[in-house]
Design a protein around this motif. Structure first.
Motif, PDB file in Angstrom:
ATOM      1  N   UNK A  21      43.815  46.943  41.126  1.00 54.25           N
ATOM      2  CA  UNK A  21      43.253  45.860  40.321  1.00 54.25           C
ATOM      3  C   UNK A  21      44.209  45.509  39.187  1.00 54.25           C
ATOM      4  N   UNK A  22      44.009  44.325  38.632  1.00 55.62           N
ATOM      5  CA  UNK A  22      44.847  43.819  37.536  1.00 55.62           C
ATOM      6  C   UNK A  22      44.036  43.834  36.251  1.00 55.62           C
ATOM      7  N   UNK A  23      44.643  44.287  35.168  1.00 60.44           N
ATOM      8  CA  UNK A  23      43.994  44.278  33.856  1.00 60.44           C
ATOM      9  C   UNK A  23      44.776  43.401  32.891  1.00 60.44           C
ATOM     10  N   UNK A  24      44.060  42.865  31.904  1.00 63.07           N
ATOM     11  CA  UNK A  24      44.682  42.058  30.867  1.00 63.07           C
ATOM     12  C   UNK A  24      45.149  42.910  29.712  1.00 63.07           C
ATOM     13  N   UNK A  25      45.623  42.259  28.651  1.00 63.10           N
ATOM     14  CA  UNK A  25      46.155  42.982  27.497  1.00 63.10           C
ATOM     15  C   UNK A  25      45.072  43.786  26.782  1.00 63.10           C
ATOM     16  N   UNK A  26      43.799  43.356  26.926  1.00 68.49           N
ATOM     17  CA  UNK A  26      42.695  44.048  26.268  1.00 68.49           C
ATOM     18  C   UNK A  26      42.046  45.104  27.161  1.00 68.49           C
ATOM     19  N   UNK A  27      42.614  45.342  28.329  1.00 69.40           N
ATOM     20  CA  UNK A  27      42.085  46.349  29.232  1.00 69.40           C
ATOM     21  C   UNK A  27      41.020  45.855  30.181  1.00 69.40           C
ATOM     22  N   UNK A  28      40.628  44.600  30.072  1.00 69.28           N
ATOM     23  CA  UNK A  28      39.598  44.054  30.961  1.00 69.28           C
ATOM     24  C   UNK A  28      40.118  44.008  32.394  1.00 69.28           C
ATOM     25  N   UNK A  29      39.270  44.397  33.335  1.00 64.96           N
ATOM     26  CA  UNK A  29      39.628  44.392  34.752  1.00 64.96           C
ATOM     27  C   UNK A  29      39.261  43.037  35.352  1.00 64.96           C
ATOM     28  N   UNK A  30      40.224  42.412  36.015  1.00 73.12           N
ATOM     29  CA  UNK A  30      39.985  41.113  36.629  1.00 73.12           C
ATOM     30  C   UNK A  30      39.620  41.282  38.105  1.00 73.12           C
ATOM     31  N   UNK A  31      38.770  40.409  38.639  1.00 69.43           N
ATOM     32  CA  UNK A  31      38.523  40.418  40.089  1.00 69.43           C
ATOM     33  C   UNK A  31      39.851  40.300  40.831  1.00 69.43           C
ATOM     34  N   UNK A  32      40.088  41.233  41.735  1.00 66.17           N
ATOM     35  CA  UNK A  32      41.402  41.344  42.369  1.00 66.17           C
ATOM     36  C   UNK A  32      41.258  41.479  43.875  1.00 66.17           C
ATOM     37  N   UNK A  33      42.066  40.729  44.598  1.00 61.03           N
ATOM     38  CA  UNK A  33      42.130  40.845  46.056  1.00 61.03           C
ATOM     39  C   UNK A  33      43.501  41.372  46.442  1.00 61.03           C
ATOM     40  N   UNK A  34      43.530  42.376  47.284  1.00 62.69           N
ATOM     41  CA  UNK A  34      44.804  42.973  47.696  1.00 62.69           C
ATOM     42  C   UNK A  34      45.114  42.597  49.146  1.00 62.69           C
ATOM     43  N   UNK A  35      46.401  42.607  49.448  1.00 59.36           N
ATOM     44  CA  UNK A  35      46.841  42.253  50.797  1.00 59.36           C
ATOM     45  C   UNK A  35      48.183  42.903  51.069  1.00 59.36           C
ATOM     46  N   UNK A  36      48.377  43.335  52.309  1.00 59.28           N
ATOM     47  CA  UNK A  36      49.670  43.860  52.743  1.00 59.28           C
ATOM     48  C   UNK A  36      50.141  43.000  53.912  1.00 59.28           C
ATOM     49  N   UNK A  37      51.288  42.367  53.726  1.00 64.31           N
ATOM     50  CA  UNK A  37      51.835  41.501  54.770  1.00 64.31           C
ATOM     51  C   UNK A  37      53.360  41.605  54.757  1.00 64.31           C
ATOM     52  N   UNK A  38      53.917  41.843  55.929  1.00 63.12           N
ATOM     53  CA  UNK A  38      55.374  41.932  56.087  1.00 63.12           C
ATOM     54  C   UNK A  38      55.990  42.945  55.126  1.00 63.12           C
ATOM     55  N   UNK A  39      55.271  44.059  54.922  1.00 62.51           N
ATOM     56  CA  UNK A  39      55.805  45.119  54.072  1.00 62.51           C
ATOM     57  C   UNK A  39      55.676  44.852  52.585  1.00 62.51           C
ATOM     58  N   UNK A  40      55.037  43.757  52.206  1.00 63.70           N
ATOM     59  CA  UNK A  40      54.865  43.413  50.791  1.00 63.70           C
ATOM     60  C   UNK A  40      53.401  43.616  50.402  1.00 63.70           C
ATOM     61  N   UNK A  41      53.190  44.361  49.329  1.00 64.30           N
ATOM     62  CA  UNK A  41      51.858  44.603  48.797  1.00 64.30           C
ATOM     63  C   UNK A  41      51.601  43.608  47.666  1.00 64.30           C
ATOM     64  N   UNK A  42      50.518  42.852  47.782  1.00 58.70           N
ATOM     65  CA  UNK A  42      50.249  41.834  46.763  1.00 58.70           C
ATOM     66  C   UNK A  42      48.849  41.995  46.196  1.00 58.70           C
ATOM     67  N   UNK A  43      48.722  41.678  44.911  1.00 54.35           N
ATOM     68  CA  UNK A  43      47.443  41.654  44.198  1.00 54.35           C
ATOM     69  C   UNK A  43      47.236  40.247  43.676  1.00 54.35           C
ATOM     70  N   UNK A  44      46.095  39.661  43.986  1.00 57.79           N
ATOM     71  CA  UNK A  44      45.845  38.279  43.616  1.00 57.79           C
ATOM     72  C   UNK A  44      44.575  38.161  42.792  1.00 57.79           C
ATOM     73  N   UNK A  45      44.600  37.223  41.836  1.00 62.39           N
ATOM     74  CA  UNK A  45      43.405  36.891  41.063  1.00 62.39           C
ATOM     75  C   UNK A  45      43.332  35.381  40.941  1.00 62.39           C
ATOM     76  N   UNK A  46      42.313  34.885  40.272  1.00 65.01           N
ATOM     77  CA  UNK A  46      42.011  33.455  40.331  1.00 65.01           C
ATOM     78  C   UNK A  46      42.866  32.597  39.412  1.00 65.01           C
ATOM     79  N   UNK A  47      43.714  33.203  38.576  1.00 68.62           N
ATOM     80  CA  UNK A  47      44.573  32.403  37.701  1.00 68.62           C
ATOM     81  C   UNK A  47      45.887  33.140  37.499  1.00 68.62           C
ATOM     82  N   UNK A  48      46.878  32.410  37.012  1.00 65.00           N
ATOM     83  CA  UNK A  48      48.217  32.965  36.827  1.00 65.00           C
ATOM     84  C   UNK A  48      48.425  33.388  35.382  1.00 65.00           C
TER      85      UNK A  48
END
Length: 495
Positions: A21-48
Motif C-alpha cells: 500500500x501507499x502512504x502519504x506524508x502524514x502516514x495515511x494509507x491510500x486505497x492501493x491496487x497492486x499488479x505484476x506484469x512483465x516482471x514489473x511490480x506496480x502500486x496504483x492509486x486514484x491520483x498522482x
C-alpha cells in the motif's frame, strides 16, 4: 509507483506483494491496487503524487516484516524495489537513532558498527544499479543489517528506559493481564492465572449475554467477576459493543435500517452492563473494531456515531470509571482496500474532538494471522507506533496475540488461520515466548502505556485466534507462561 523485483523468480515466492500500500506524508494509507506484469511490480492509486510504499518483504534470518520506502515521486522509469526498501529502512533507523541520542540515550557501539555496514552495503547498491544482480544482493545485505541495527537500538532503549524508571522510583505499567475464559475457573487455570497476571480482562460479549432480546445470560460473567473480586484482581470489562461482522446479536438485524432505534438498543445494553458491575469494574472497553466496522453493514459514519453515543451512555452511568475504545489494525493496513476514509488515528481524534470523555485507546497488535490482523513489524516500528498514538494524550492499553503452532486449531474461528512465514521460523511455543519477551518490555518502557493484555488465556475452550493462549488445548502451560511470570516479577514490582 513501478518497481523492478530481482531476481524474477522472487515474484512467484512473494504472495505478500498484493498486500502493498501507499502512504502519504502524514502516514495515511491510500486505497492501493497492486499488479505484476512483465516482471514489473506496480502500486496504483486514484491520483498522482509522491508517497511511500509499504510491503512485507523477505529478509534472511528475520522473516517478512513490513518495510517502507522513503517518499518517492512517480516516474516512467521503474525503481529497484530492494534498493528503495533498504533506503527507507536506513532512514527509519537513522531518524530514531538521532531522536534517542538527542534525548541523551547511550547508543551501543555494536549498533554503530552494524549501521555502518548497512550504509556501506546501501552505498554499493546505489552505485551498481546498472548490474541488477550486484545491486539487489547489496541491497538485501543492507536491509538485513539495518534490521539487525534496529533490533539492537530497540533493546538498548528498553534497557536504559527501565533502568531510568527504577532509578527515579517510577514504576512500569501496573497492569499485566489477559482476557479471561471459563478455563480460569478450573483449579489449574486459576492457579496459573493468579501467578502470571495482576489484572483480568473480563469479556462481556453482547451476543453471549443477550442472545435473544430481553433474555440475559449472566452466569459466566458473574462467575468471572466474582473470581476477580475474591482474588483482588484489577478488572477491565468488555468490549461491550463489538462492531466487527457478527459481533452484534442477530435479533438486532431488523433494526439495522433504523439507526436511531439501533443506537437506543446499544446504549441500553451498555447502561445495563455497567450498572450491574458499577463499583466492581473500574476500567471499561466500551467498543471494539469501530474503526473497521462491518457489523450490520453499518457505514463508517454510523460506526463513529455509535461509538460516540455508547461512550456518552457509559459515562452517564458511571462517571468515576475509565473508558477505552479498542482499535483493530492500528497501523491502518485495512485502508488499502478503499472502504474507509478515516485512519485509526483520525477515528480516535474525531472522538476526542466530540468531547465524549474518552480515557484511552486499546490497541490490538496481533501478528501471525490472516484475518483482521496486523502485518508483522519489528520492535522499532512498534515503538514508533506507540510514540505516534501517545501524541493524543490518552492512556494506551495494548492487546497482544501471536500463535504457538502453525497447525489447524479446531476450536479457533474458521475465518482465522496462521501465517507461517511472518517471522524467521515456523511458529512454535519457543518463538511465541520469544516474541512476547521482546514486545512486552518495550511496551512497558513507554510512559503512555498503562496496561498490557494478552488476547487469549486458554486454547482448550472455543476462541478466535489459533494457538494464541498461554495454556494449550490440553490445559497445560506453554513456554510463554514462564516468560510472563518472569515479566511480572521483574518489571511489575511483584514479589
Amino acid at each position: 509507483m513501478r518497481f523492478v523485483v530481482h531476481p524474477p523468480e522472487l515474484l512467484s515466492q512473494w504472495p505478500e506483494s498484493e498486500l502493498a500500500y501507499i502512504t502519504g506524508f502524514d502516514g495515511r494509507v491510500f486505497p492501493t491496487r497492486t499488479e505484476i506484469r512483465d516482471g514489473i511490480f506496480s502500486c496504483q492509486r486514484s491520483f498522482s503524487d509522491s508517497g511511500k510504499v509499504s510491503v512485507p518483504w523477505p529478509v534472511d534470518g528475520i522473516g517478512r516484516p513490513v518495510l517502507t520506502t522513503t517518499s518517492l515521486r512517480e516516474r516512467d522509469e521503474p525503481y529497484i524495489l530492494s534498493l528503495e526498501l533498504a533506503r527507507g529502512k536506513l532512514a527509519q533507523v537513522r531518524d530514531q537513532w538521532s531522536a534517542w541520542e538527542m534525548a541523551r540515550m547511550t547508543i551501543p557501539n555494536s549498533f554503530r558498527e552494524i549501521q555502518k555496514q548497512a550504509f556501506k552495503a546501501f552505498a554499493h547498491a546505489s552505485t551498481t544499479q546498472h548490474d541488477l544482480d550486484e545491486c539487489t544482493k547489496s541491497a538485501q545485505t543492507s536491509i538485513q543489517k539495518a534490521c539487525e541495527a534496529a533490533d539492537i537500538l530497540s533493546h538498548a532503549y528498553v534497557d536504559q528506559r527501565m533502568k531510568s524508571i527504577n532509578r527515579t522510583s517510577s514504576h512500569a505499567p501496573s497492569l499485566l493481564g489477559a482476557s479471561m475464559d471459563s478455563a480460569v475457573l478450573s483449579p489449574t487455570g486459576s492457579s496459573i492465572f493468579l501467578k502470571t497476571f495482576n489484572t483480568a480482562s473480563v469479556p462481556m460479549k453482547w451476543i453471549d449475554i443477550e442472545p435473544e432480546e430481553g433474555n440475559y445470560q449472566w452466569q459466566l460473567t458473574d462467575e468471572l467477576i466474582a473470581f476477580c473480586s475474591q482474588n483482588k484482581l484489577i478488572t477491565r470489562g468488555g468490549p461491550l459493543i463489538n462492531l466487527e461482522p457478527g459481533g452484534l446479536p442477530q435479533w438486532l438485524k431488523c433494526w439495522a435500517v433504523d439507526f436511531l432505534n439501533l443506537a437506543s438498543f446499544v446504549c441500553d445494553f451498555v447502561d445495563t452492563v455497567i450498572s450491574r458491575y458499577t463499583g466492581i469494574v473500574r476500567i471499561w472497553e466500551v467498543t471494539s473494531a469501530g474503526n473497521i466496522g462491518g457489523a450490520l453493514d453499518l457505514n463508517e459514519e454510523q460506526c463513529l456515531s455509535l461509538v460516540a453515543r455508547t461512550l456518552e451512555a457509559a459515562i452517564r452511568t458511571d462517571s468515576d470509571s475509565q473508558f477505552f475504545v479498542r482499535i483493530e489494525q492500528p497501523w491502518g493496513e485495512y485502508q488499502r482496500q478503499g472502504a474507509h476514509r478515516l485512519s485509526p488515528y483520525q477515528f480516535v481524534d474525531a472522538l476526542i474532538r466530540s468531547n465524549v470523555g474518552l480515557s484511552g485507546v486499546s490497541l490490538d497488535i496481533n501478528v501471525g494471522y490472516s484475518h483482521r490482523a496486523c502485518f508483522t513489524r519489528d520492535m522499532l516500528s512498534i515503538s514508533k507506533l506507540i510514540d505516534t498514538w501517545s501524541l493524543l494524550g490518552l492512556q494506551i492499553h495494548v492487546n497482544l496475540c501471536c500463535p504457538s503452532l502453525a497447525s489447524h486449531d479446531p476450536l479457533a474461528s474458521p475465518q482465522v488461520s496462521v501465517v507461517n512465514n511472518a517471522l524467521r521460523d515456523v511458529w512454535s511455543e519457543a518463538l511465541q515466548a520469544e516474541w512476547m519477551e521482546q514486545v512486552i518490555p518495550l511496551l512497558m518502557a513507554k510512559p503512555a502505556v498503562t496496561g498490557v493484555f494478552l488476547r487469549q488465556f486458554s486454547d482448550e475452550v472455543p476462541h478466535r485466534f489459533p494457538h494464541a493462549g498461554i495454556l494449550d488445548s490440553s490445559g497445560n502451560p506453554k513456554q510463554i507462561n514462564e516468560s510472563l511470570q518472569r515479566q511480572l516479577r521483574n518489571n511489575f514490582n511483584e514479589s
